[in-house]
Structures are given as structure tokens and as C-alpha cells.
Design an enzyme around this catalytic site. Structure first.
Site, PDB file in Angstrom:
ATOM      1  N   CYS A  72       0.813  -1.216   0.000  1.00 35.19           N
ATOM      2  CA  CYS A  72       0.000   0.000   0.000  1.00 35.19           C
ATOM      3  C   CYS A  72       0.846   1.266   0.000  1.00 35.19           C
ATOM      4  CB  CYS A  72      -0.927   0.033   1.211  1.00 35.19           C
ATOM      5  SG  CYS A  72      -2.274  -1.172   1.165  1.00 35.19           S
ATOM      6  N   TYR A 115       2.330   9.565 -11.872  1.00 35.55           N
ATOM      7  CA  TYR A 115       1.502   8.689 -11.031  1.00 35.55           C
ATOM      8  C   TYR A 115       0.850   7.587 -11.861  1.00 35.55           C
ATOM      9  CZ  TYR A 115      -1.961   7.318  -7.517  1.00 35.55           C
ATOM     10  OH  TYR A 115      -2.726   6.612  -6.621  1.00 35.55           O
TER      11      TYR A 115
END
Length: 253
Positions: free
Chosen positions: A84, A159
Site C-alpha cells: 500500500c 503517477y
């Protein structure tokens, strides 16, 4: 996989999706190691889940290896890894000040993509030496992609590239590690109410939520954690990227 009593590692576990995942895995009976660049945050969540908190830079080979070794000393080699840890930087390729600095692009890819691969390779090496469970399974890796991997917006080149890499890596990794009984999955969340999202004004949060077809609200980190648990426990899930976005499709801006 029945994770009761199994060791699990969650990177980026000090907040947001990672913290929710650490809590969910612990509630299901796993012994959880919470890894985060922020040692205090990792240890705070670890106290909640009666696990271990470890400072870790997922993009650094030595830091990641040391963190996994500490986790293994406490709980044994992990059968579950959930990636994560990640960062997001909104920068245009060509901005008012000229081209995007290369180190800004490099940093996002290092943390999000290289960091996820680094943890996968190290965890898989340990999992391969474990005794097999039902169906010959030895371990599960779940990484965090993003809907930006498929519909990256203006300013999200770095990203989107990093999350697209995670999505593209999932199937070949699953195919390669199948011989060891290791499954590899990824989840591509949409707009979730994470600490970063909470810093935005309420009207901005409401506008983002209104763009989601249904349910017309920001995602709850607990919903992400529930899907992680499903990926871990359902042995037929392998090599897939699951969108968790309420049917959201990001517009260009």
C-alpha cells in the site's frame, strides 16, 4: 488461504488504505507487521493490531530486506504481502516553469513501482521456502494500482505510469510465481477518503464524490481492506487487477 495465525506484512500501513488493511487482516486472525516510512505511524497502528511496527523505505533494497527480516523474527516468514506504500505528485509534463523535473518523475516511479516490485521479490523469495497449504499455496501478494493506471488525468503522467506499471506487472508475476504456489493480485481503487483526501476542502470532496456513479460518495478504506481479504482468502483469484471505483471513469481533468 486461511490466514488465521499466518504472518502478514502491510507496507504503507501507518495510515489510509494500509492502516485499514492491517486492521482487517489482524481482525481475521493474521499476525501483522506494519511497515511505513513513518516509524511512529507504523508503531501506532501496530499497537492497535497487536503486531509489530517497522520503519521501511520500500524503494531501498537494504531497508526493505531489514524490515522483512524484523517482521520474520517476530512472526515468521510472511505468507501475505500487501503493498500500500505510495506517493502522488501532480505535475504537468510542460508547466509554466518548463519541463517537469526528471527527479520528480523518478521519485514517484521509485516509490510506487520499484518499491512494490522490491517488496514482491523479497517476500516471494521467503514464501517459496514455506511449507505448502491447501492446493499447494504458499503465499499471496496484493499490490495497489489505481484507476489512474487506465484513465490518467492531466498532471498525472508520473503517477499513472507508476500505477500502470503495477497493473501490467501483476499477470507476468502471477504466471512466474505460480510454480511456487504464490498468487499475485492488484487492486485499482478510485477516489477514497484517505488522509490526503481529507486535507481537501469539504466542497472539493463533495464535488469529487458526485462524479462517482454509485455509490455517490468517496470510498471507505475499510472497503478496500475487505477486498484485500477476499483476494487473500479466495484461492481462485490470481493474476488479476480489480477496479474498486463505484463505476468511476476519470475525465481528462
Amino acid at each position: 488461504m486461511d490466514i488465521r495465525g499466518c504472518a502478514a506484512v502491510v507496507t504503507g500501513g501507518g495510515s489510509g488504505l494500509g492502516a485499514a488493511t492491517a486492521r482487517r487482516l489482524a481482525a481475521a486472525g493474521a499476525r501483522v507487521a506494519v511497515l511505513d516510512l513513518n516509524a511512529d505511524a507504523a508503531q501506532a497502528v501496530a499497537r492497535e493490531v497487536e503486531g509489530i511496527g517497522v520503519a521501511c523505505d520500500v524503494a531501498d533494497a537494504e531497508s526493505a530486506a531489514a524490515a522483512l527480516a524484523r517482521a520474520a523474527d517476530a512472526h515468521g516468514a510472511a505468507r501475505v504481502l500487501v503493498n500500500c506504500a505510495g506517493i502522488g505528485v501532480a505535475r504537468r509534463i510542460l508547466g509554466r516553469d518548463g519541463p517537469m523535473p526528471l527527479d520528480a518523475f523518478d521519485r514517484v516511479l521509485r516509490v510506487n513501482l520499484l518499491g512494490s516490485f522490491n517488496m514482491l521479490r523479497l517476500a516471494a523469495a521467503a514464501m517459496a521456502g514455506l511449507e505448502p497449504l491447501a492446493d499447494g499455496e504458499r503465499g499471496v501478494v496484493v499490490s495497489t494500482a489505481s484507476v489512474a493506471a487506465f484513465e490518467g488525468q492531466v498532471g498525472q503522467a508520473a503517477y499513472a505510469a507508476s500505477k500502470g506499471g503495477i497493473a501490467s506487472m501483476t499477470l507476468p508475476a502471477a504466471r512466474e510465481l505460480a510454480q511456487f504456489g504464490i498468487r499475485v493480485m492488484a487492486i485499482a481503487p478510485g477516489l477514497f477518503l484517505t488522509p490526503m483526501m481529507r486535507t481537501l476542502p469539504e466542497e472539493v470532496q463533495a464535488g469529487l464524490a458526485a462524479s462517482i456513479p454509485f455509490p455517490r460518495r468517496l470510498g471507505d478504506p475499510d472497503e478496500f481492506a475487505d477486498l484485500v481479504l477476499t483476494c487473500v482468502t479466495n484461492r481462485s483469484l490470481n493474476g488479476e487487477v480489480i477496479r474498486l471505483d463505484g463505476a468511476l471513469r476519470l475525465p481528462p481533468r
